[in-house]
Design a protein around this motif. Sequence first.
Motif, mmCIF file in Angstrom:
data_model
loop_
_atom_site.group_PDB
_atom_site.id
_atom_site.type_symbol
_atom_site.label_atom_id
_atom_site.label_comp_id
_atom_site.label_asym_id
_atom_site.label_seq_id
_atom_site.Cartn_x
_atom_site.Cartn_y
_atom_site.Cartn_z
ATOM 1 N N TYR A 86 7.976 1.358 16.912
ATOM 2 C CA TYR A 86 6.546 1.579 17.148
ATOM 3 C C TYR A 86 5.737 1.247 15.900
ATOM 4 N N TYR A 87 6.394 1.231 14.749
ATOM 5 C CA TYR A 87 5.696 0.782 13.545
ATOM 6 C C TYR A 87 5.605 -0.735 13.562
ATOM 7 N N GLY A 88 4.787 -1.283 12.670
ATOM 8 C CA GLY A 88 4.568 -2.715 12.646
ATOM 9 C C GLY A 88 4.808 -3.312 11.278
ATOM 10 N N ILE A 89 4.225 -4.482 11.065
ATOM 11 C CA ILE A 89 4.514 -5.267 9.874
ATOM 12 C C ILE A 89 4.035 -4.592 8.588
ATOM 13 N N ASN A 90 2.891 -3.945 8.646
ATOM 14 C CA ASN A 90 2.387 -3.278 7.442
ATOM 15 C C ASN A 90 3.285 -2.108 7.039
ATOM 16 N N SER A 91 3.750 -1.370 8.014
ATOM 17 C CA SER A 91 4.651 -0.245 7.751
ATOM 18 C C SER A 91 5.964 -0.734 7.157
ATOM 19 N N LEU A 92 6.517 -1.802 7.717
ATOM 20 C CA LEU A 92 7.805 -2.306 7.251
ATOM 21 C C LEU A 92 7.693 -2.844 5.827
ATOM 22 N N ARG A 93 6.625 -3.576 5.547
ATOM 23 C CA ARG A 93 6.444 -4.075 4.179
ATOM 24 C C ARG A 93 6.366 -2.905 3.196
ATOM 25 N N ASN B 216 8.737 -2.183 0.088
ATOM 26 C CA ASN B 216 8.131 -2.209 -1.250
ATOM 27 C C ASN B 216 8.345 -0.907 -2.012
ATOM 28 N N PHE B 217 8.338 0.212 -1.291
ATOM 29 C CA PHE B 217 8.434 1.522 -1.939
ATOM 30 C C PHE B 217 9.739 2.236 -1.575
ATOM 31 N N ASN B 218 10.809 1.461 -1.532
ATOM 32 C CA ASN B 218 12.121 2.016 -1.172
ATOM 33 C C ASN B 218 12.736 2.698 -2.398
ATOM 34 N N ILE B 219 12.167 3.844 -2.770
ATOM 35 C CA ILE B 219 12.573 4.511 -4.009
ATOM 36 C C ILE B 219 13.343 5.808 -3.787
ATOM 37 N N THR C 26 7.170 5.227 5.818
ATOM 38 C CA THR C 26 6.747 4.933 4.454
ATOM 39 C C THR C 26 7.135 6.056 3.500
ATOM 40 N N ASN C 27 7.446 5.664 2.275
ATOM 41 C CA ASN C 27 7.828 6.630 1.256
ATOM 42 C C ASN C 27 6.630 7.471 0.835
ATOM 43 N N SER C 28 6.916 8.694 0.427
ATOM 44 C CA SER C 28 5.830 9.602 0.047
ATOM 45 C C SER C 28 5.089 9.130 -1.191
#
Length: 467
Positions: A22-29, A33-36, A92-94
């Motif tokens: 249900y998420y899209g391209i902005n969420s996945l990017r 990007n913030f996979n910390i 998305t990461n916090s």
Amino acid sequence: MASNFRNETDLLGKKEIPKDAYYGINSLRASENFNISNNKVNLNLIYAIVLVKKAAAIAHKNLNELSLEKANAIINACDDILEGKFDNEFITNSLQGGAGTSTNMNVNEVIANRAIELLGGKKGDYSCVHPIEDVNMSQSTNDVYPTALRIAAIKLLRPLSDALSKLQDAFQVKENDFADIIMLGRTELMDALPMMAGQGFGAYAKAFSRDRWRIYKVEERLREINLGGNAIGTGVNASYEYIFSVTDIIQDLTGLGLARSDYPMDVTQNMDVFVEVSGLLKALSVNLIKISNDIRFLGSGPMGGIGELKLKKVQAGSSIMPGKVNPVICEMVSQVSMKVMANDTAISLAASFGQLQLNAFSPLISDSLLESLEILTNAINIFREQCIDSITIDEEKCKEHLESSTAMVTALVHYIGYDKASYIAKKAIKEKKSIKTLIIEEKILTKEEVDKILNPYEITKPGIPKL
């Protein structure tokens, strides 16, 4: 063979999205990007943002700024999300750059794709319901995010206030239960003066009453929102009708006394309100650490410590020392409080790093503040239920410590003078005798006189003990 992915496009190009997501391209990017860490955005904030989106859709529906079909689909999608059906879609990461834009986009996309699904379309077909043009209509991350954070914070402040009220009550119960038990008061960990055990618990209750009142009152500062202010608080791209009606709608949806700021630009860029709230949580944490450590100290033992308080045994304390039980609840409370104090530092720094018309570090403020509110509430409830409610006092040990100390001699100063009292105290320590015994042996006062002066109800209240 059918693909398990769909393609979505943004200004950076195309990207494959899991077909069922249900998420899209902005969420996945943003997720990449913030996979910390494994820490995702606090769901209390997500739900608050969803409430804002629902309020906006209702406002646009009422003003005929959004088609009835789209508006109803968005509203129903919001309701589904608020039931917890799509929690795993918020990826998305916090901690993220962009002032919370990634979180806002994640919510927009999940709502849009659920709305598309409700309308019979395929996820990713944004010609049906668009995440920006429809779900985010007349909004910006910069008015949605601060508004949602205020809503989430208020909703977490209230249970914290309730937990504090119950904790205060628990200490007041112990104040009454232990009102007639005399014990040794200590200053700088050294013997000081006699006191009633209930007085000590009453002092703790008083500290928590201040915390409760401060936290109850600070909600007022969180009620001012900038929804409708858009990117920098000027309200561009939002109609007057929308700006004023959406505030009324969000009030109804949340049941909170929210009010539109008379200067939305202030709420958009200045984060001092969150620093104020966090500062009060820090003050509460200071009291929790001090008081939990007092209880831990007075309950130390069972044979080699103070042992005046008896704490509930909740779990085995050692993998090598049989029979050892530790004051783990008090230790947990202290650690939670330390974490809150660390979060307060993070919030203060993040708020101070805001620049011009926006603070890019609001995700850190949000993550730290909401965590502090949640863990404090849980810790306080456990502290009360697993420790305070069940505390008992070893009266004999209290009496033993008091009578073997020199604390009683202070009550005699008015009658025998400071120098003679010092002499008696020194001799009592040397000969390991009680103050009362020496006073009688030295024929300084009679037994009857000493008994009157050292009456527990006389020496633990204001005034000079009476003969």
